[in-house]
Design an enzyme around this catalytic site. Structure first.
Site, PDB file in Angstrom:
ATOM      1  N   LYS A   1      -7.729 151.780 -63.195  1.00  0.00           N
ATOM      2  CA  LYS A   1      -6.691 152.793 -62.991  1.00  0.00           C
ATOM      3  C   LYS A   1      -6.613 153.660 -64.242  1.00  0.00           C
ATOM      4  CE  LYS A   1      -3.802 154.323 -59.937  1.00  0.00           C
ATOM      5  NZ  LYS A   1      -4.284 154.751 -58.621  1.00  0.00           N
ATOM      6  N   SER A  36      -5.370 156.003 -53.542  1.00  0.00           N
ATOM      7  CA  SER A  36      -4.116 155.527 -54.114  1.00  0.00           C
ATOM      8  C   SER A  36      -2.994 155.719 -53.085  1.00  0.00           C
ATOM      9  CB  SER A  36      -3.824 156.238 -55.436  1.00  0.00           C
ATOM     10  OG  SER A  36      -3.081 155.386 -56.288  1.00  0.00           O
TER      11      SER A  36
END
Length: 621
Positions: free
Chosen positions: A206, A407
């Site tokens: 991430k 996401s």
């Protein structure tokens, strides 16, 4: 009974008032009737007549989009009805292209297609593949496709390569650069001015917040990006080489040997493109026009060849207004909590559209067309929950992934009966993060200090002029951990697997649609049309189903700006452009830096202690 002048005056005024009221109602009824007649004439009239042996001119302008941004929404006829060729901010809508190409392939008056790409700006690879497939379908009807450009960038050439003949101006060039990006990293710059960025995240890959806490990409980010971009480039080159009947690897060999090949061509980039079989002929625009006049004849009232434009041909496609339908909701852009106009995703407004589709008895199934890198976790969950309620109500939901569905974009895709992605869709990025910037060192340098009392240690804890309390950092990290567990848990339930299995392919890592299919994150690879057909079948509809697009209009304030050919964002960007000139940076990088650093300040707005985000800094451009 005695005569009363006041009673007479009262009766006269009463008569006049009723007469005036009757005239008013008659006038408004006539105006309403006139409006209805004008709308019906605009919708059902076929003002443009297509001549025999006409060329359909597909002149793509601006950005290829799923949905017009701002206030420009509606049916396939909204360009004409709203007079929005200028107000569409140089955008071309994907569904309009697909509709026109499908209709033109069956139209005996349309004999060929001319593709013009000079004014086409940006488009993701999945969207380009959708248009290319539609061009191939047009060719399959036995009609030739010609592409002409003064030159071609990578996106433009992808479409041009699917033409029967690729023409280019003798002064042009084909510029194929590959995929990849170099981000800006601001750690040293922020340290110099005294800004501390506190990053809490879950997910080894991430990497969204790395730009603010590091001076370069992490090894994990480089690994994930390399895997992604190499796959996208393989898809791009494979498609182009197949369309142009080039041997495998031909494009990479040309790029690797570009200096030597260009020297052999005496520096002539057009000749190099011709020698490399990227284009078929070199023609000026006038030569192209004369050739098409000889082939198709001159138009009845004009000096060019017989043709019809995308916008004109679009007005001839009368949509269905009655009957059972597949409802289509476009979720394009970043996800926010509340409401957003067309071209953006508001958790509340998009959830309302889903509810509207669920409660409409004429809509038998829903296609959610996703093109989003994510955003607000709360906004994402609002949409996902509403889709789940729709499925429980017995109405099928099919996800069609466009350029990006990562996401938060993946979060909203989980409540579905089927997920269909393009081979080049960027998806995954199952991870969560939060960023809290503090400027306590900045005010120290300025000689400014803060002080006071609070009844608990949480009092004023989010004040950006104070350093982050480590205890609050632990609170945020615990919350982020919980949201990640919720994310992977919901994904595991949706994909019929375990949270551990999802975690192994999650950790914030992005995948192409093909890679995601291999890892069980999507059901199959396919197109937007495949998603429509799947939804129709699941909804018990035949082949002749209606498509109903559900869209939210923008505000009146935005409509005023659109009417004058401007937008709030454009006005602000011009302001910042002027402000950044003294830095000495070129305007484009300067605007990018201002946007990326300005994003930090936006995180503190909204009155929340912190904002958990499911967002990926990713794209299929």
């Amino acid at each position: 009974m005695s005569f009363s002048p006041f009673r007479l005056i009262k009766r006269v005024f009463s008569f006049l008032w009723h007469a005036l009221d009757a005239c008013r109602r008659a006038l408004f009824n006539l105006l309403l009737l006139a409006v209805i007649v004008l709308v019906l004439v605009a919708v059902f009239s076929r003002g443009h007549v297509v001549e025999d042996k006409s060329v359909l001119v597909l002149d793509l302008k601006g950005k290829l989009v799923e949905q017009y941004t701002g206030t420009v929404t509606g049916t396939v006829r909204d360009i004409v009805l709203a007079g929005t060729q200028g107000a569409a901010q140089k955008e071309t809508r994907l569904r309009d292209i697909l509709l026109v190409l499908d209709a033109a392939a069956k139209d005996k008056k349309i004999t060929s297609l001319l593709l013009l790409t000079d004014e086409m700006d940006s488009a993701g690879l999945p969207m380009l593949r959708e248009v290319a497939a539609a061009i191939d379908g047009f060719k399959a009807s036995g009609k030739p496709v010609y592409a002409w450009g003064s030159g071609y960038d990578q996106r433009q050439y992808f479409l041009a390569s699917h033409a029967s003949q690729v023409w280019m101006n003798p002064m042009g060039m084909v510029m194929l650069e590959g995929f990849g990006r170099y981000r800006n990293y601001y750690r040293d710059a922020l340290d110099k001015i005294g800004v501390t960025v506190n990053l809490m995240r879950v997910g080894t890959y991430k990497s969204f917040g790395e730009s603010y806490v590091a001076n370069g990409p992490s090894k994990a980010a480089l690994e994930a990006d390399s895997f992604l971009y190499n796959a996208l480039w393989a898809t791009y080159t494979g498609d182009v080489e197949h369309a142009r009947k080039l041997p495998a690897g031909a494009i990479m060999r040309t790029i690797d040997n570009l200096p030597a090949l260009l020297k052999t061509a005496d520096g002539d980039t057009a000749k190099l493109a011709l020698d490399s079989k990227l284009v078929d002929q070199l023609k000026t625009r006038d030569e192209m026009r004369q050739l098409l006049i000889r082939q198709n004849g001159r138009e009845a009232h004009g000096k060019s060849f017989r043709h019809v434009t995308l916008a004109d041909y679009l007005t001839l496609q009368v949509p269905k207004f009655l009957g059972k339908a597949v409802g289509v909701i476009v979720a394009a852009g970043e996800i926010s909590d509340r409401t957003a106009p067309a071209g953006a995703i508001g958790g509340l407004s998009t959830a309302n559209l889903v509810r509207q589709a669920r409660e409409d008895d004429n809509i038998r199934a829903i296609v959610l067309r996703v093109d989003s890198p994510g955003g607000s976790v709360y906004g994402s969950e609002l949409i996902r929950h509403e889709l789940e309620l729709t499925r429980r109500a017995g109405k099928p939901v099919v996800i069609s992934m466009g350029n990006v569905a990562a996401s938060g974009g993946y979060w909203i895709s989980m409540a579905s009966d089927e997920i269909i992605a393009d081979k080049a869709t960027v998806t995954g990025s199952i991870g969560v993060f939060a960023i809290l910037p503090t400027a306590d060192k900045v005010i120290d340098k300025l000689g400014i200090h803060t002080g006071g009392v609070a009844t608990t240690w949480l009092g004023d804890v989010t004040n950006p002029l104070r350093p982050l309390d480590p205890r609050f950092g632990e609170v945020i990290q615990s919350s982020i951990n919980h949201i990640y567990a919720d994310f992977t848990g919901k994904a595991a339930q949706a994909r019929k697997t375990t949270p551990a299995a999802i975690d192994a392919v999650a950790q914030g890592r992005v995948w192409t649609g093909e890679q995601a299919k291999q890892r069980g994150l999507v059901d199959r690879l396919g197109s937007y049309t495949d998603a429509l057909q799947s939804a129709a079948k699941r909804g018990g509809l035949g082949n002749d189903y209606r498509i109903s697009y559900l869209e939210r209009s923008g505000s009146r304030f935005d409509a005023i700006f659109d009417f004058f050919g401007a937008s709030i964002n454009h006005v602000l960007s011009e302001h910042f452009k002027v402000a950044l000139v003294p830095t000495g940076l070129p305007p484009a990088p300067a605007r990018q830096i201002a946007q990326e650093l300005g994003w930090l300040s936006e995180l503190s707005e909204g009155g929340k202690a912190f904002v958990p985000l499911a967002h990926c800094l990713c794209s299929a451009q």
